[in-house]
Design a protein around this motif. Structure first.
Motif, PDB file in Angstrom:
ATOM      1  N   GLY A  44      21.830  44.656  55.774  1.00 15.76           N
ATOM      2  CA  GLY A  44      21.607  43.280  56.192  1.00 15.76           C
ATOM      3  C   GLY A  44      21.498  43.128  57.696  1.00 15.76           C
ATOM      4  N   SER A  45      21.092  41.946  58.098  1.00 14.04           N
ATOM      5  CA  SER A  45      20.961  41.595  59.503  1.00 14.04           C
ATOM      6  C   SER A  45      21.926  40.459  59.798  1.00 14.04           C
ATOM      7  CB  SER A  45      19.523  41.155  59.780  1.00 14.04           C
ATOM      8  OG  SER A  45      19.377  40.746  61.111  1.00 14.04           O
ATOM      9  N   ASP A  46      22.561  40.500  60.961  1.00 18.56           N
ATOM     10  CA  ASP A  46      23.519  39.473  61.349  1.00 18.56           C
ATOM     11  C   ASP A  46      23.074  38.870  62.683  1.00 18.56           C
ATOM     12  OD1 ASP A  46      25.771  38.045  62.353  1.00 18.56           O
ATOM     13  OD2 ASP A  46      27.094  39.229  61.076  1.00 18.56           O
ATOM     14  N   VAL A  47      22.542  37.664  62.633  1.00 19.83           N
ATOM     15  CA  VAL A  47      22.020  37.002  63.825  1.00 19.83           C
ATOM     16  C   VAL A  47      23.153  36.626  64.777  1.00 19.83           C
ATOM     17  CG1 VAL A  47      20.719  35.006  64.656  1.00 19.83           C
ATOM     18  CG2 VAL A  47      20.026  36.140  62.548  1.00 19.83           C
ATOM     19  N   GLU A  48      24.280  36.162  64.246  1.00 15.24           N
ATOM     20  CA  GLU A  48      25.399  35.740  65.086  1.00 15.24           C
ATOM     21  C   GLU A  48      25.990  36.897  65.887  1.00 15.24           C
ATOM     22  OE1 GLU A  48      28.355  33.502  62.979  1.00 15.24           O
ATOM     23  OE2 GLU A  48      26.851  32.178  62.102  1.00 15.24           O
ATOM     24  N   ARG A  49      26.124  38.062  65.249  1.00 18.94           N
ATOM     25  CA  ARG A  49      26.671  39.234  65.957  1.00 18.94           C
ATOM     26  C   ARG A  49      25.586  40.060  66.627  1.00 18.94           C
ATOM     27  NH1 ARG A  49      30.393  42.484  61.932  1.00 18.94           N
ATOM     28  NH2 ARG A  49      28.667  42.059  60.502  1.00 18.94           N
ATOM     29  N   ASP A  50      24.325  39.715  66.397  1.00 18.15           N
ATOM     30  CA  ASP A  50      23.164  40.381  66.986  1.00 18.15           C
ATOM     31  C   ASP A  50      23.110  41.859  66.626  1.00 18.15           C
ATOM     32  OD1 ASP A  50      20.811  40.682  68.351  1.00 18.15           O
ATOM     33  OD2 ASP A  50      21.683  40.530  70.347  1.00 18.15           O
ATOM     34  N   GLY A  51      22.891  42.118  65.338  1.00 16.61           N
ATOM     35  CA  GLY A  51      22.792  43.495  64.893  1.00 16.61           C
ATOM     36  C   GLY A  51      22.492  43.604  63.411  1.00 16.61           C
ATOM     37  N   SER A  95      25.228  47.284  66.710  1.00 16.63           N
ATOM     38  CA  SER A  95      25.045  46.170  67.627  1.00 16.63           C
ATOM     39  C   SER A  95      23.798  46.369  68.477  1.00 16.63           C
ATOM     40  CB  SER A  95      26.263  46.043  68.545  1.00 16.63           C
ATOM     41  OG  SER A  95      26.011  45.110  69.572  1.00 16.63           O
ATOM     42  N   ASP A  96      22.917  45.373  68.475  1.00 17.30           N
ATOM     43  CA  ASP A  96      21.750  45.406  69.349  1.00 17.30           C
ATOM     44  C   ASP A  96      22.144  45.168  70.808  1.00 17.30           C
ATOM     45  OD1 ASP A  96      19.795  45.923  67.404  1.00 17.30           O
ATOM     46  OD2 ASP A  96      19.653  43.797  66.879  1.00 17.30           O
ATOM     47  N   VAL A  97      23.328  44.626  71.025  1.00 20.03           N
ATOM     48  CA  VAL A  97      23.813  44.355  72.379  1.00 20.03           C
ATOM     49  C   VAL A  97      24.353  45.626  73.026  1.00 20.03           C
ATOM     50  CG1 VAL A  97      25.480  43.035  73.751  1.00 20.03           C
ATOM     51  CG2 VAL A  97      24.339  41.960  71.801  1.00 20.03           C
ATOM     52  N   THR A  98      25.241  46.331  72.308  1.00 23.54           N
ATOM     53  CA  THR A  98      25.896  47.522  72.874  1.00 23.54           C
ATOM     54  C   THR A  98      25.190  48.817  72.496  1.00 23.54           C
ATOM     55  OG1 THR A  98      27.374  47.807  70.984  1.00 23.54           O
ATOM     56  CG2 THR A  98      28.142  46.374  72.787  1.00 23.54           C
ATOM     57  N   HIS A  99      24.299  48.759  71.508  1.00 24.78           N
ATOM     58  CA  HIS A  99      23.589  49.938  70.979  1.00 24.78           C
ATOM     59  C   HIS A  99      24.569  50.975  70.424  1.00 24.78           C
ATOM     60  CE1 HIS A  99      19.900  48.336  72.675  1.00 24.78           C
ATOM     61  NE2 HIS A  99      20.583  48.102  73.771  1.00 24.78           N
ATOM     62  N   ARG A 100      25.618  50.485  69.776  1.00 19.76           N
ATOM     63  CA  ARG A 100      26.631  51.360  69.177  1.00 19.76           C
ATOM     64  C   ARG A 100      26.904  50.942  67.747  1.00 19.76           C
ATOM     65  NH1 ARG A 100      30.760  53.222  73.672  1.00 19.76           N
ATOM     66  NH2 ARG A 100      29.359  53.050  75.435  1.00 19.76           N
TER      67      ARG A 100
END
Length: 82
Positions: free
Chosen positions: A15-22, A42-47
């Motif tokens: 799944g995709s989570d828009v709120e957590r961006d990942g 996470s698309d933010v931390t790339h981890r």
């Protein structure tokens, strides 16, 4: 996707989570239809991080979930590091 270990059946959901961006893979036990664990990219931390929702379940399940995450979720290497 279905995975059986020690006569217990588990399913996974991508799944995709828009709120957590990942993106995530959630593994659910078919015995009670409750989530057992989640691997989140996470698309933010790339981890990737793993969250465990139960105290006891087969270690093979964790290994399988991590392998699924490595193949089905975006890579853990930050593109800026190249």
């Amino acid at each position: 996707m279905v995975f059986t270990v020690h006569d217990r059946v588990f399913t996974s959901l991508l799944g995709s989570d828009v709120e957590r961006d990942g993106m995530y893979i959630e593994v659910t036990s078919q015995e009670d239809n409750n989530a057992v664990l989640e691997v989140f990219y996470s698309d933010v931390t790339h981890r990737m991080e793993i969250s465990l929702f139960r105290e006891k379940f087969p270690v093979e399940l964790v290994e399988w979930a991590i392998l699924q995450a490595k193949t089905r979720l975006p890579p853990t290497q930050n593109p800026k590091d190249n």
